[in-house]
Design a protein around this motif. Structure first.
Motif, PDB file in Angstrom:
ATOM      1  N   GLU A 147       0.887  -1.107   0.142  1.00 20.37           N
ATOM      2  CA  GLU A 147       0.004   0.182   0.025  1.00 20.37           C
ATOM      3  C   GLU A 147       0.623   1.409   0.308  1.00 20.37           C
ATOM      4  O   GLU A 147       0.561   2.172  -0.728  1.00 20.37           O
ATOM      5  N   LYS A 148       2.126   1.284   0.698  1.00 25.06           N
ATOM      6  CA  LYS A 148       2.933   2.464   0.692  1.00 25.06           C
ATOM      7  C   LYS A 148       3.605   2.642  -0.773  1.00 25.06           C
ATOM      8  O   LYS A 148       3.660   3.695  -1.187  1.00 25.06           O
ATOM      9  N   ALA A 149       3.760   1.536  -1.416  1.00 33.73           N
ATOM     10  CA  ALA A 149       4.399   1.647  -2.612  1.00 33.73           C
ATOM     11  C   ALA A 149       3.421   2.058  -3.770  1.00 33.73           C
ATOM     12  O   ALA A 149       3.714   3.047  -4.535  1.00 33.73           O
ATOM     13  N   LEU A 150       1.972   1.626  -3.354  1.00 29.75           N
ATOM     14  CA  LEU A 150       0.784   2.252  -4.245  1.00 29.75           C
ATOM     15  C   LEU A 150       0.858   3.636  -4.061  1.00 29.75           C
ATOM     16  O   LEU A 150       0.717   4.405  -5.079  1.00 29.75           O
ATOM     17  N   VAL A 151       0.749   4.216  -2.978  1.00 34.47           N
ATOM     18  CA  VAL A 151       0.460   5.740  -2.624  1.00 34.47           C
ATOM     19  C   VAL A 151       1.687   6.454  -3.103  1.00 34.47           C
ATOM     20  O   VAL A 151       1.475   7.595  -3.770  1.00 34.47           O
ATOM     21  N   PHE A 152       3.004   5.909  -3.066  1.00 38.45           N
ATOM     22  CA  PHE A 152       3.903   6.607  -3.673  1.00 38.45           C
ATOM     23  C   PHE A 152       4.222   6.917  -4.966  1.00 38.45           C
ATOM     24  O   PHE A 152       4.290   7.837  -5.534  1.00 38.45           O
ATOM     25  N   ALA A 153       3.872   5.554  -5.670  1.00 37.91           N
ATOM     26  CA  ALA A 153       3.591   5.685  -7.105  1.00 37.91           C
ATOM     27  C   ALA A 153       2.428   6.696  -7.631  1.00 37.91           C
ATOM     28  O   ALA A 153       2.727   7.286  -8.557  1.00 37.91           O
ATOM     29  N   LEU A 154       1.292   6.428  -6.856  1.00 45.19           N
ATOM     30  CA  LEU A 154       0.216   7.608  -7.555  1.00 45.19           C
ATOM     31  C   LEU A 154       0.702   9.213  -7.187  1.00 45.19           C
ATOM     32  O   LEU A 154       0.536   9.843  -8.036  1.00 45.19           O
ATOM     33  N   ASN A 155       1.410   9.225  -6.056  1.00 41.88           N
ATOM     34  CA  ASN A 155       1.767  10.842  -5.826  1.00 41.88           C
ATOM     35  C   ASN A 155       2.740  11.120  -6.797  1.00 41.88           C
ATOM     36  O   ASN A 155       2.817  12.217  -7.252  1.00 41.88           O
ATOM     37  N   ASN A 156       3.722  10.230  -7.141  1.00 40.37           N
ATOM     38  CA  ASN A 156       4.715  10.521  -8.018  1.00 40.37           C
ATOM     39  C   ASN A 156       4.438  10.684  -9.571  1.00 40.37           C
ATOM     40  O   ASN A 156       4.656  11.800 -10.231  1.00 40.37           O
ATOM     41  N   LEU A 157       3.516   9.926  -9.920  1.00 41.74           N
ATOM     42  CA  LEU A 157       2.832  10.041 -11.167  1.00 41.74           C
ATOM     43  C   LEU A 157       2.201  11.241 -11.331  1.00 41.74           C
ATOM     44  O   LEU A 157       2.124  11.961 -12.171  1.00 41.74           O
ATOM     45  N   LEU A 158       1.211  11.788 -10.275  1.00 40.87           N
ATOM     46  CA  LEU A 158       0.704  13.130 -10.242  1.00 40.87           C
ATOM     47  C   LEU A 158       1.610  14.194  -9.994  1.00 40.87           C
ATOM     48  O   LEU A 158       1.360  15.106 -11.037  1.00 40.87           O
ATOM     49  N   LYS A 159       2.613  13.983  -9.574  1.00 42.07           N
ATOM     50  CA  LYS A 159       3.680  15.223  -9.766  1.00 42.07           C
ATOM     51  C   LYS A 159       4.221  15.326 -10.879  1.00 42.07           C
ATOM     52  O   LYS A 159       4.388  16.424 -11.443  1.00 42.07           O
ATOM     53  N   VAL A 160       4.606  14.193 -11.641  1.00 43.83           N
ATOM     54  CA  VAL A 160       5.033  14.295 -12.995  1.00 43.83           C
ATOM     55  C   VAL A 160       4.234  14.979 -13.990  1.00 43.83           C
ATOM     56  O   VAL A 160       4.401  15.627 -14.762  1.00 43.83           O
ATOM     57  N   THR A 161       2.718  14.510 -13.715  1.00 46.22           N
ATOM     58  CA  THR A 161       1.839  15.120 -14.748  1.00 46.22           C
ATOM     59  C   THR A 161       1.336  16.534 -14.445  1.00 46.22           C
ATOM     60  O   THR A 161       1.070  17.144 -15.321  1.00 46.22           O
ATOM     61  N   LEU A 162       1.779  16.868 -13.308  1.00 44.91           N
ATOM     62  CA  LEU A 162       1.644  18.549 -13.023  1.00 44.91           C
ATOM     63  C   LEU A 162       2.542  19.265 -13.505  1.00 44.91           C
ATOM     64  O   LEU A 162       2.512  20.465 -13.957  1.00 44.91           O
ATOM     65  N   LYS A 163       3.762  18.832 -13.729  1.00 45.90           N
ATOM     66  CA  LYS A 163       5.117  19.435 -14.247  1.00 45.90           C
ATOM     67  C   LYS A 163       5.651  19.067 -15.637  1.00 45.90           C
ATOM     68  O   LYS A 163       6.397  20.029 -15.913  1.00 45.90           O
ATOM     69  N   GLN A 164       5.408  17.996 -15.989  1.00 45.80           N
ATOM     70  CA  GLN A 164       5.961  17.769 -17.300  1.00 45.80           C
ATOM     71  C   GLN A 164       4.864  17.787 -18.539  1.00 45.80           C
ATOM     72  O   GLN A 164       3.770  17.865 -18.547  1.00 45.80           O
ATOM     73  N   GLN A 165       5.663  18.286 -19.484  1.00 45.66           N
ATOM     74  CA  GLN A 165       4.816  18.521 -20.928  1.00 45.66           C
ATOM     75  C   GLN A 165       5.425  17.122 -21.806  1.00 45.66           C
ATOM     76  O   GLN A 165       6.283  17.110 -22.055  1.00 45.66           O
ATOM     77  N   ILE A 166       4.681  16.300 -21.913  1.00 45.09           N
ATOM     78  CA  ILE A 166       5.036  14.962 -22.436  1.00 45.09           C
ATOM     79  C   ILE A 166       4.481  14.963 -23.962  1.00 45.09           C
ATOM     80  O   ILE A 166       3.609  15.453 -24.405  1.00 45.09           O
TER      81      ILE A 166
END
Length: 166
Positions: A147-166
């Motif tokens: 569960e900690k890995a899940l939350v860490f993954a979702l948080n970091n995906l969200l961070k990337v989507t907030l600051k990256q232009q893919i």
């Protein structure tokens, strides 16, 4: 397992993916599909989520994601090298534009001195570059580590989507 906070995190991730026209693909090992499960619990996730790979065995990492046997032999399945190859392979075997991979040791067995139980590697990439790499060490039971890995993954995906232009 799924709390309101985790569901809200996945909804926010989905909103960012839609806003930026990102198509997400996930490659999981130690979390066994938890990330995909949370994502697909969000109504409308088919608009921003392409597919998930649960590659628990080394052979499945090779067969489905193209992880090199040499990388597995030299670094082990729980390594940044394998996490990176999983993320890249997930993109190459999908219609995604952004991928996340997770590989680790959820326990309670399988840990070593160098890679104790709770060691989890993450990678996030797009077609052009590796955007995020991380090694984390989570404490707790098998379920708590997952569960900690899940939350860490979702948080970091969200961070990337907030600051990256893919």
């Amino acid at each position: 397992m799924q709390t309101k906070e985790i569901h809200l995190l996945a909804q926010n991730l989905g909103n960012q993916c839609i806003k930026n026209a990102y198509k997400l693909v996930i490659a999981e090992s130690c979390t066994g599909g938890l990330v995909c499960s949370v994502i697909t619990s969000v109504s409308g996730s088919s608009n921003w989520f392409d597919r998930g790979f649960v590659t628990y065995s080394n052979q499945s990492k090779c067969d489905l994601l193209g992880v090199a046997k040499k990388t597995l032999a030299n670094h082990g399945a729980v390594s940044q090298n394998v996490a990176n190859e999983m993320a890249l392979g997930a993109l190459q075997n999908s219609h995604g534009s952004l991928s996340l991979s997770i590989t680790g040791i959820a326990g309670p067995n399988g840990g070593t001195k160098d890679k104790p139980v709770g060691t989890v590697y993450f990678a996030i990439c797009n077609q052009n570059s590796m955007l995020f790499e991380s090694r984390s060490n989570f404490a707790g039971s098998r379920l708590e580590i997952q569960e900690k890995a899940l939350v860490f993954a979702l948080n970091n995906l969200l961070k990337v989507t907030l600051k990256q232009q893919i």
